[in-house]
Design a protein around this motif. Structure first.
Motif, PDB file in Angstrom:
ATOM      1  N   SER A   1      21.330  55.660 -17.760  1.00  0.00           N
ATOM      2  CA  SER A   1      22.503  56.103 -16.958  1.00  0.00           C
ATOM      3  C   SER A   1      23.376  54.546 -16.712  1.00  0.00           C
ATOM      4  N   GLY A   2      24.575  54.843 -16.176  1.00  0.00           N
ATOM      5  CA  GLY A   2      25.283  53.782 -16.187  1.00  0.00           C
ATOM      6  C   GLY A   2      25.901  53.186 -17.272  1.00  0.00           C
ATOM      7  N   LYS A   3      26.678  52.115 -17.120  1.00  0.00           N
ATOM      8  CA  LYS A   3      27.299  51.467 -18.335  1.00  0.00           C
ATOM      9  C   LYS A   3      26.392  51.008 -19.453  1.00  0.00           C
TER      10      LYS A   3
ATOM     11  N   ALA B   1      19.918  65.595  -9.737  1.00  0.00           N
ATOM     12  CA  ALA B   1      18.862  64.994  -8.844  1.00  0.00           C
ATOM     13  C   ALA B   1      18.484  63.638  -9.195  1.00  0.00           C
ATOM     14  N   HIS B   2      18.130  63.173 -10.399  1.00  0.00           N
ATOM     15  CA  HIS B   2      17.780  61.667 -10.614  1.00  0.00           C
ATOM     16  C   HIS B   2      18.785  60.881 -10.147  1.00  0.00           C
ATOM     17  N   ALA B   3      20.055  61.340 -10.051  1.00  0.00           N
ATOM     18  CA  ALA B   3      21.300  60.388  -9.577  1.00  0.00           C
ATOM     19  C   ALA B   3      21.425  60.155  -8.329  1.00  0.00           C
TER      20      ALA B   3
ATOM     21  N   LEU C   1      31.444  49.717 -23.702  1.00  0.00           N
ATOM     22  CA  LEU C   1      31.872  50.904 -24.455  1.00  0.00           C
ATOM     23  C   LEU C   1      31.721  52.355 -23.709  1.00  0.00           C
ATOM     24  N   VAL C   2      32.346  53.160 -24.040  1.00  0.00           N
ATOM     25  CA  VAL C   2      32.495  54.540 -23.610  1.00  0.00           C
ATOM     26  C   VAL C   2      31.786  55.350 -24.706  1.00  0.00           C
ATOM     27  N   PRO C   3      30.690  56.082 -24.288  1.00  0.00           N
ATOM     28  CA  PRO C   3      29.837  56.891 -25.370  1.00  0.00           C
ATOM     29  C   PRO C   3      30.678  57.804 -26.253  1.00  0.00           C
ATOM     30  N   ASP C   4      31.778  58.442 -25.867  1.00  0.00           N
ATOM     31  CA  ASP C   4      32.587  59.423 -26.527  1.00  0.00           C
ATOM     32  C   ASP C   4      33.936  58.934 -27.167  1.00  0.00           C
ATOM     33  N   GLU C   5      34.056  57.396 -27.206  1.00  0.00           N
ATOM     34  CA  GLU C   5      35.349  56.885 -27.504  1.00  0.00           C
ATOM     35  C   GLU C   5      35.463  57.081 -29.119  1.00  0.00           C
TER      36      GLU C   5
ATOM     37  N   GLY D   1      28.635  55.764 -14.875  1.00  0.00           N
ATOM     38  CA  GLY D   1      29.400  54.556 -14.918  1.00  0.00           C
ATOM     39  C   GLY D   1      30.785  54.342 -13.997  1.00  0.00           C
ATOM     40  N   THR D   2      31.547  55.431 -14.135  1.00  0.00           N
ATOM     41  CA  THR D   2      32.776  55.369 -13.307  1.00  0.00           C
ATOM     42  C   THR D   2      32.344  55.959 -11.838  1.00  0.00           C
ATOM     43  N   GLY D   3      31.686  57.168 -11.837  1.00  0.00           N
ATOM     44  CA  GLY D   3      31.421  57.608 -10.631  1.00  0.00           C
ATOM     45  C   GLY D   3      30.663  56.438  -9.561  1.00  0.00           C
TER      46      GLY D   3
ATOM     47  N   VAL E   1      45.670  66.144 -10.642  1.00  0.00           N
ATOM     48  CA  VAL E   1      46.162  64.895 -11.607  1.00  0.00           C
ATOM     49  C   VAL E   1      45.158  65.233 -12.638  1.00  0.00           C
ATOM     50  N   PHE E   2      45.549  64.572 -13.913  1.00  0.00           N
ATOM     51  CA  PHE E   2      44.922  64.130 -14.891  1.00  0.00           C
ATOM     52  C   PHE E   2      45.183  62.970 -15.430  1.00  0.00           C
ATOM     53  N   PHE E   3      44.685  61.771 -15.486  1.00  0.00           N
ATOM     54  CA  PHE E   3      45.329  60.507 -16.092  1.00  0.00           C
ATOM     55  C   PHE E   3      44.230  59.682 -17.033  1.00  0.00           C
ATOM     56  N   ILE E   4      44.884  58.969 -18.076  1.00  0.00           N
ATOM     57  CA  ILE E   4      44.112  58.000 -18.691  1.00  0.00           C
ATOM     58  C   ILE E   4      44.261  56.533 -18.188  1.00  0.00           C
ATOM     59  N   VAL E   5      43.339  55.811 -17.802  1.00  0.00           N
ATOM     60  CA  VAL E   5      43.312  54.605 -17.375  1.00  0.00           C
ATOM     61  C   VAL E   5      44.195  53.684 -18.169  1.00  0.00           C
ATOM     62  N   GLU E   6      45.187  52.889 -17.007  1.00  0.00           N
ATOM     63  CA  GLU E   6      45.746  51.926 -17.620  1.00  0.00           C
ATOM     64  C   GLU E   6      45.299  50.523 -17.563  1.00  0.00           C
TER      65      GLU E   6
ATOM     66  N   PRO F   1      35.788  46.652 -16.445  1.00  0.00           N
ATOM     67  CA  PRO F   1      37.255  46.912 -16.548  1.00  0.00           C
ATOM     68  C   PRO F   1      37.812  48.484 -16.743  1.00  0.00           C
ATOM     69  N   ILE F   2      37.007  49.154 -17.755  1.00  0.00           N
ATOM     70  CA  ILE F   2      37.344  50.645 -17.777  1.00  0.00           C
ATOM     71  C   ILE F   2      36.909  51.307 -16.618  1.00  0.00           C
ATOM     72  N   ALA F   3      35.740  51.425 -16.367  1.00  0.00           N
ATOM     73  CA  ALA F   3      35.006  52.178 -15.351  1.00  0.00           C
ATOM     74  C   ALA F   3      35.643  51.689 -13.776  1.00  0.00           C
TER      75      ALA F   3
ATOM     76  N   ASP G   1      36.859  63.864 -10.084  1.00  0.00           N
ATOM     77  CA  ASP G   1      35.943  64.448 -10.988  1.00  0.00           C
ATOM     78  C   ASP G   1      35.886  63.607 -12.382  1.00  0.00           C
ATOM     79  N   THR G   2      34.581  63.128 -12.663  1.00  0.00           N
ATOM     80  CA  THR G   2      34.099  62.463 -13.632  1.00  0.00           C
ATOM     81  C   THR G   2      33.191  63.178 -14.862  1.00  0.00           C
ATOM     82  N   ILE G   3      33.051  64.824 -14.198  1.00  0.00           N
ATOM     83  CA  ILE G   3      32.029  65.267 -15.209  1.00  0.00           C
ATOM     84  C   ILE G   3      32.954  66.581 -16.129  1.00  0.00           C
TER      85      ILE G   3
HETATM   86  N1  LIG Z   1      40.554  59.324 -18.522  1.00  0.00           N
HETATM   87  C1  LIG Z   1      40.091  58.050 -18.591  1.00  0.00           C
HETATM   88  O1  LIG Z   1      40.794  57.209 -18.648  1.00  0.00           O
HETATM   89  C2  LIG Z   1      38.743  57.948 -18.831  1.00  0.00           C
HETATM   90  C3  LIG Z   1      38.173  56.646 -18.354  1.00  0.00           C
HETATM   91  C4  LIG Z   1      36.693  56.695 -18.653  1.00  0.00           C
HETATM   92  C5  LIG Z   1      35.985  57.520 -18.531  1.00  0.00           C
HETATM   93  N2  LIG Z   1      36.263  58.879 -19.065  1.00  0.00           N
HETATM   94  C6  LIG Z   1      35.732  60.020 -19.300  1.00  0.00           C
HETATM   95  O2  LIG Z   1      35.043  60.057 -18.143  1.00  0.00           O
HETATM   96  C7  LIG Z   1      33.822  60.588 -18.319  1.00  0.00           C
HETATM   97  C8  LIG Z   1      32.732  60.125 -17.581  1.00  0.00           C
HETATM   98  O3  LIG Z   1      32.465  58.593 -17.971  1.00  0.00           O
HETATM   99  P1  LIG Z   1      31.509  57.663 -17.560  1.00  0.00           P
HETATM  100  O4  LIG Z   1      31.431  56.432 -18.491  1.00  0.00           O
HETATM  101  O5  LIG Z   1      31.395  57.663 -16.078  1.00  0.00           O
HETATM  102  O6  LIG Z   1      30.281  58.365 -18.151  1.00  0.00           O
HETATM  103  P2  LIG Z   1      28.644  58.368 -17.408  1.00  0.00           P
HETATM  104  O7  LIG Z   1      28.433  56.923 -16.955  1.00  0.00           O
HETATM  105  O8  LIG Z   1      27.882  59.121 -18.423  1.00  0.00           O
HETATM  106  O9  LIG Z   1      28.797  58.907 -16.067  1.00  0.00           O
HETATM  107  C9  LIG Z   1      28.919  60.552 -15.834  1.00  0.00           C
HETATM  108  C10 LIG Z   1      27.829  60.850 -14.995  1.00  0.00           C
HETATM  109  O10 LIG Z   1      28.095  62.222 -14.696  1.00  0.00           O
HETATM  110  C11 LIG Z   1      26.733  62.891 -14.603  1.00  0.00           C
HETATM  111  N3  LIG Z   1      27.011  64.300 -15.432  1.00  0.00           N
HETATM  112  C12 LIG Z   1      27.418  64.657 -16.646  1.00  0.00           C
HETATM  113  N4  LIG Z   1      27.382  65.964 -16.795  1.00  0.00           N
HETATM  114  C13 LIG Z   1      26.773  66.426 -15.684  1.00  0.00           C
HETATM  115  C14 LIG Z   1      26.349  67.746 -15.230  1.00  0.00           C
HETATM  116  N5  LIG Z   1      26.563  69.076 -16.033  1.00  0.00           N
HETATM  117  N6  LIG Z   1      25.869  67.958 -14.068  1.00  0.00           N
HETATM  118  C15 LIG Z   1      25.544  67.051 -13.227  1.00  0.00           C
HETATM  119  N7  LIG Z   1      25.808  65.603 -13.430  1.00  0.00           N
HETATM  120  C16 LIG Z   1      26.441  65.391 -14.664  1.00  0.00           C
HETATM  121  C17 LIG Z   1      25.990  62.201 -15.653  1.00  0.00           C
HETATM  122  O11 LIG Z   1      24.532  62.203 -15.377  1.00  0.00           O
HETATM  123  P3  LIG Z   1      23.523  62.252 -16.439  1.00  0.00           P
HETATM  124  O12 LIG Z   1      23.227  60.844 -16.709  1.00  0.00           O
HETATM  125  O13 LIG Z   1      22.569  63.030 -15.728  1.00  0.00           O
HETATM  126  O14 LIG Z   1      24.116  63.174 -17.571  1.00  0.00           O
HETATM  127  C18 LIG Z   1      26.504  60.786 -15.066  1.00  0.00           C
HETATM  128  O15 LIG Z   1      25.885  60.283 -13.782  1.00  0.00           O
HETATM  129  C19 LIG Z   1      33.357  60.776 -19.925  1.00  0.00           C
HETATM  130  O16 LIG Z   1      33.842  61.861 -20.516  1.00  0.00           O
HETATM  131  C20 LIG Z   1      34.605  59.747 -20.277  1.00  0.00           C
HETATM  132  O17 LIG Z   1      35.093  59.847 -21.785  1.00  0.00           O
HETATM  133  C21 LIG Z   1      37.810  58.930 -18.959  1.00  0.00           C
END
Ligand SMILES: NC(=O)c1ccc[n+]([C@@H]2O[C@H](COP(=O)([O-])OP(=O)(O)OC[C@H]3O[C@@H](n4cnc5c(N)ncnc54)[C@H](OP(=O)(O)O)[C@@H]3O)[C@@H](O)[C@H]2O)c1
Length: 304
Positions: free
Chosen positions: A297-299, A178-180, A39-43, A156-158, A249-254, A126-128, A212-214
């Motif tokens: 942290s992570g998926k 720091a914890h990452a 899952l994606v937490p904010d889906e 998860g993605t990063g 660029v901003f994109f949604i995963v395909e 898949p998504i990440a 950028d994933t933040i």
């Molecule tokens: N456009 C697309 O197609 C697409 C696809 C997938 C995901 N997304 C979006 O991308 C974002 C990331 O998704 P994810 O699944 O990779 O989430 P995630 O696993 O929670 O990864 C986000 C990472 O960023 C860190 N982070 C977040 N806010 C921060 C801050 N202010 N300062 C420092 N570190 C910070 C988090 O650290 P902490 O654990 O310490 O918070 C975590 O390590 C979400 O908003 C998701 O909806 C978009």
């Protein structure tokens, strides 16, 4: 079948485990017997959770769009997966997801899962994995010898982006809290910047790519860290500022079967590892959606 559904717009408190009709395969679909879902937490905030492609209400909705399982049924005319194959992939955002015993997915959105890969690990990919791949190589144009900053490199993605970039021969600078730092180093980052102690742009020379994933203020500030000819790629929102002489660029995963197959090959050979932060049974899907807020942290993966 047993499924997790949400009947009204809102947060994870609305998720219920109940009986639901087993999906049949529409044209181009296969039905997968789900073993694990990601899952994606904010889906639940995304429009696709609530409406179909024509904007019509599609509730009750089943969440979690990463799927790993075994093909149970195929529609006439599909190519690729056959009944009994182990597969993984990405279910359409505007259709039901995989927090259920069965899910119908377009065949082209699935790839075969090599034997050594477990369903739980595959459901985190898949998504990440596709997002990281498309962000780095399709939209970012990253090449061997270039430098990339991955914001959220322990996430998860990063975390997958750090590994893919490193594997492709790039110099990788991860950022986060720091914890990452430990996770990012394990994934192969050459350097880590603690965003709570330092402005990242003061710590790096201009780079070829910022992935950028933040988002937020960090995204706005990132344009200035890109070299002329480079790119700023975001998955959270359109960058409000373009890099001078570069691309934003901003994109949604395909979904992409060939890219899924590449990810599977890398994972099966041990060169790529999804960071599974927590695994929950289907009955605890609500808790799974809340896991991130509790510091996981992570998926987050659901086992069915
Ligand atoms: N456009 C697309 O197609 C697409 C696809 C997938 C995901 N997304 C979006 O991308 C974002 C990331 O998704 P994810 O699944 O990779 O989430 P995630 O696993 O929670 O990864 C986000 C990472 O960023 C860190 N982070 C977040 N806010 C921060 C801050 N202010 N300062 C420092 N570190 C910070 C988090 O650290 P902490 O654990 O310490 O918070 C975590 O390590 C979400 O908003 C998701 O909806 C978009």
């Amino acid at each position: 079948m047993r499924a997790v559904r949400i009947h009204r717009r809102g947060g994870s408190e609305g998720l219920v485990v109940e009986d639901a009709p087993r999906p049949g395969p529409a044209t181009g679909d296969v039905v997968v017997r789900v073993h694990a879902a990601g899952l994606v937490p904010d889906e639940l905030d995304w429009p696709g959770t609530w409406v179909d492609r024509a904007g019509r209400d599609r509730t009750p909705s089943i969440p979690a769009h990463d799927v790993a399982g075994v093909v149970a049924e195929v529609a006439y005319g599909t190519t690729g997966p056959a009944v009994g194959d182990r597969v993984f992939g990405l279910a359409d955002w505007h259709r039901d997801g995989a927090a259920a015993e069965y899910v119908a997915v377009e065949a082209r959105n699935l790839a075969r899962l090599p034997d050594p890969l477990e369903f739980t690990a595959a459901a985190a990919l898949p998504i990440a994995g596709l997002t990281a791949w498309q962000g780095l190589f399709v939209h970012g144009g990253l090449e061997s010898g270039q430098t990339v900053v991955v914001h959220g490199g322990g996430g998860g993605t990063g975390g997958l982006a750090v590994q893919l970039a490193r594997d492709a021969g790039a110099h990788v600078i991860a950022t986060g809290r720091a914890h990452a730092a430990g996770v990012a180093a394990e994934m192969g980052a050459h350097a880590f910047i603690d965003l709570e102690r330092q402005r990242f742009e003061d710590a790096v020379e201009p780079v070829d790519l910022v992935f950028d994933t933040i988002g937020g203020d960090l995204l706005a500030r990132s344009a200035g860290a890109v070299k002329p000819g480079g790119a700023l790629v975001s998955i959270t929102a359109p960058p409000p500022v373009e890099p001078a002489g570069g691309r934003a660029v901003f994109f949604i995963v395909e979904p992409d079967r060939d890219q899924l197959a590449e990810l599977a090959k890398l994972a099966a050979s041990g060169r790529l590892r999804a960071h599974v932060g927590a695994v929950y049974p289907l009955a605890e899907t609500r808790e799974a959606f809340e896991a991130k807020r509790k510091g996981v942290s992570g998926k987050v993966v659901i086992e069915v």
